[in-house]
Motif scaffolding. Structure first.
Motif, PDB file in Angstrom:
ATOM      1  N   SER A  59      35.452  27.662  42.963  1.00  0.00           N
ATOM      2  CA  SER A  59      34.507  27.948  41.866  1.00  0.00           C
ATOM      3  C   SER A  59      35.087  28.959  40.872  1.00  0.00           C
ATOM      4  O   SER A  59      34.534  30.047  40.670  1.00  0.00           O
ATOM      5  N   PRO A  60      36.199  28.625  40.233  1.00  0.00           N
ATOM      6  CA  PRO A  60      36.862  29.575  39.334  1.00  0.00           C
ATOM      7  C   PRO A  60      36.069  29.810  38.059  1.00  0.00           C
ATOM      8  O   PRO A  60      35.226  28.998  37.671  1.00  0.00           O
ATOM      9  N   ASP A  61      36.384  30.923  37.413  1.00  0.00           N
ATOM     10  CA  ASP A  61      35.746  31.247  36.132  1.00  0.00           C
ATOM     11  C   ASP A  61      36.525  30.666  34.970  1.00  0.00           C
ATOM     12  O   ASP A  61      36.015  30.621  33.858  1.00  0.00           O
ATOM     13  N   TYR A  62      37.750  30.268  35.196  1.00  0.00           N
ATOM     14  CA  TYR A  62      38.481  29.371  34.303  1.00  0.00           C
ATOM     15  C   TYR A  62      39.603  28.717  35.084  1.00  0.00           C
ATOM     16  O   TYR A  62      40.014  29.206  36.145  1.00  0.00           O
ATOM     17  N   VAL A  63      40.084  27.607  34.551  1.00  0.00           N
ATOM     18  CA  VAL A  63      41.235  26.902  35.110  1.00  0.00           C
ATOM     19  C   VAL A  63      42.307  26.840  34.030  1.00  0.00           C
ATOM     20  O   VAL A  63      42.011  26.505  32.874  1.00  0.00           O
ATOM     21  N   ALA A  64      43.539  27.165  34.388  1.00  0.00           N
ATOM     22  CA  ALA A  64      44.656  27.070  33.446  1.00  0.00           C
ATOM     23  C   ALA A  64      45.519  25.860  33.796  1.00  0.00           C
ATOM     24  O   ALA A  64      45.785  25.601  34.972  1.00  0.00           O
ATOM     25  N   LEU A  65      45.943  25.132  32.783  1.00  0.00           N
ATOM     26  CA  LEU A  65      46.867  24.012  32.944  1.00  0.00           C
ATOM     27  C   LEU A  65      48.144  24.311  32.185  1.00  0.00           C
ATOM     28  O   LEU A  65      48.120  24.672  31.008  1.00  0.00           O
ATOM     29  N   GLY A  66      49.278  24.138  32.861  1.00  0.00           N
ATOM     30  CA  GLY A  66      50.533  24.374  32.179  1.00  0.00           C
ATOM     31  C   GLY A  66      51.718  23.832  32.965  1.00  0.00           C
ATOM     32  O   GLY A  66      51.561  23.394  34.109  1.00  0.00           O
ATOM     33  N   PRO A  67      52.898  23.860  32.383  1.00  0.00           N
ATOM     34  CA  PRO A  67      53.089  24.163  30.961  1.00  0.00           C
ATOM     35  C   PRO A  67      52.722  22.951  30.106  1.00  0.00           C
ATOM     36  O   PRO A  67      53.127  21.830  30.413  1.00  0.00           O
ATOM     37  N   VAL A  68      51.949  23.188  29.060  1.00  0.00           N
ATOM     38  CA  VAL A  68      51.578  22.076  28.182  1.00  0.00           C
ATOM     39  C   VAL A  68      52.822  21.566  27.449  1.00  0.00           C
ATOM     40  O   VAL A  68      53.071  20.365  27.366  1.00  0.00           O
ATOM     41  N   TYR A  69      53.601  22.502  26.942  1.00  0.00           N
ATOM     42  CA  TYR A  69      54.885  22.185  26.320  1.00  0.00           C
ATOM     43  C   TYR A  69      55.984  22.894  27.117  1.00  0.00           C
ATOM     44  O   TYR A  69      55.688  23.722  27.978  1.00  0.00           O
ATOM     45  N   ALA A  70      57.223  22.576  26.821  1.00  0.00           N
ATOM     46  CA  ALA A  70      58.335  23.267  27.473  1.00  0.00           C
ATOM     47  C   ALA A  70      58.243  24.761  27.181  1.00  0.00           C
ATOM     48  O   ALA A  70      57.897  25.169  26.073  1.00  0.00           O
ATOM     49  N   THR A  71      58.533  25.559  28.196  1.00  0.00           N
ATOM     50  CA  THR A  71      58.447  27.004  28.043  1.00  0.00           C
ATOM     51  C   THR A  71      59.779  27.653  28.394  1.00  0.00           C
ATOM     52  O   THR A  71      60.473  27.207  29.309  1.00  0.00           O
ATOM     53  N   ILE A  72      60.107  28.704  27.682  1.00  0.00           N
ATOM     54  CA  ILE A  72      61.332  29.457  27.969  1.00  0.00           C
ATOM     55  C   ILE A  72      61.031  30.679  28.825  1.00  0.00           C
ATOM     56  O   ILE A  72      61.932  31.410  29.207  1.00  0.00           O
ATOM     57  N   LEU A  73      59.753  30.882  29.137  1.00  0.00           N
ATOM     58  CA  LEU A  73      59.369  32.121  29.804  1.00  0.00           C
ATOM     59  C   LEU A  73      59.932  32.220  31.213  1.00  0.00           C
ATOM     60  O   LEU A  73      60.406  33.254  31.641  1.00  0.00           O
ATOM     61  N   LYS A  74      59.849  31.131  31.951  1.00  0.00           N
ATOM     62  CA  LYS A  74      60.344  31.170  33.321  1.00  0.00           C
ATOM     63  C   LYS A  74      60.717  29.766  33.751  1.00  0.00           C
ATOM     64  O   LYS A  74      60.236  28.784  33.207  1.00  0.00           O
ATOM     65  N   LYS A  75      61.596  29.699  34.731  1.00  0.00           N
ATOM     66  CA  LYS A  75      61.969  28.394  35.265  1.00  0.00           C
ATOM     67  C   LYS A  75      60.799  27.831  36.059  1.00  0.00           C
ATOM     68  O   LYS A  75      60.228  28.516  36.898  1.00  0.00           O
ATOM     69  N   MET A  76      60.464  26.573  35.790  1.00  0.00           N
ATOM     70  CA  MET A  76      59.339  25.956  36.465  1.00  0.00           C
ATOM     71  C   MET A  76      59.749  24.600  37.013  1.00  0.00           C
ATOM     72  O   MET A  76      60.550  23.895  36.404  1.00  0.00           O
TER      73      MET A  76
END
Length: 200
Positions: free
Chosen positions: A113-130
């Protein structure tokens, strides 16, 4: 409480000191590779900034520090869910955002029962290797159909120009990191985001 549509993420409280006063109303503190005392100090500093400026602080990963500091919102990744004491967080009245990348992870999140759900990465990201390839914005519509009224956060490779497409596909909130922190003018970039995500 309705969450703002613009959701930047910073890795230390100094970024919050610098940019939250510009009008940020929802922000995540994502501290990495620090000792527990330093993490708690960063959380307390971020908490103080947000309290002064009417901004909702969300603490990434470090749920123990969030509890100790009396924070009211935590974000957990799937690996964090393996060790976090979610019942203790809920008992303390702490709200919960959860990262998801596939259908099984989404179901795991919904079971809490989260207060929000995040979906990612929507686009390619340089932040971290995934290990996850870019989801694409069409996946946002699929997620939104499953989660209904729960706020959906789009994250990964987001820019001001891409935000409209994410909102059109069902995202309620767009989260951003490097588009601000790697900008030549982070203040101007924050102002662009605020202008693009809030009704005049």
């Amino acid at each position: 409480m309705t969450l703002d549509r613009f959701y930047p993420i910073f890795d230390n409280a100094a970024w919050l000191e610098r940019l939250v006063p510009l009008g940020i109303k929802l922000v995540q503190l994502r501290v990495k590779d620090r000792g527990s005392d330093e993490i708690l100090a960063e959380v307390r500093a971020a908490q103080a900034v947000c309290a002064r400026h009417g901004c909702q602080l969300i603490v990434n990963d470090h749920w123990q520090a969030a509890l100790e500091a009396g924070c009211d919102f935590v974000h957990l990744g799937q690996e964090d869910l393996d060790t976090a004491d979610v019942p203790a967080l809920r008992a303390a009245g702490v709200r919960l955002g959860i990262s998801t990348h596939d259908s099984a992870e989404l179901q795991r999140a919904l079971d809490l029962s989260p207060d929000y759900v995040a979906l990612g990465p929507v686009y390619a990201t340089i932040l971290k290797k995934m290990k996850w390839r870019p989801q694409g914005i069409d996946r946002l519509a699929t997620w939104k159909a499953r989660i209904g009224e729960i706020p959906l956060v789009a994250i990964g490779g987001m820019t001001v120009d891409r935000s409209a497409g994410a909102f059109e596909k069902g995202a309620d909130i767009v989260s951003v990191v490097t588009d601000i922190t790697l900008s030549d003018d982070p203040e101007a970039q924050v102002r662009r985001w605020i202008a693009a995500t809030r009704a005049p």
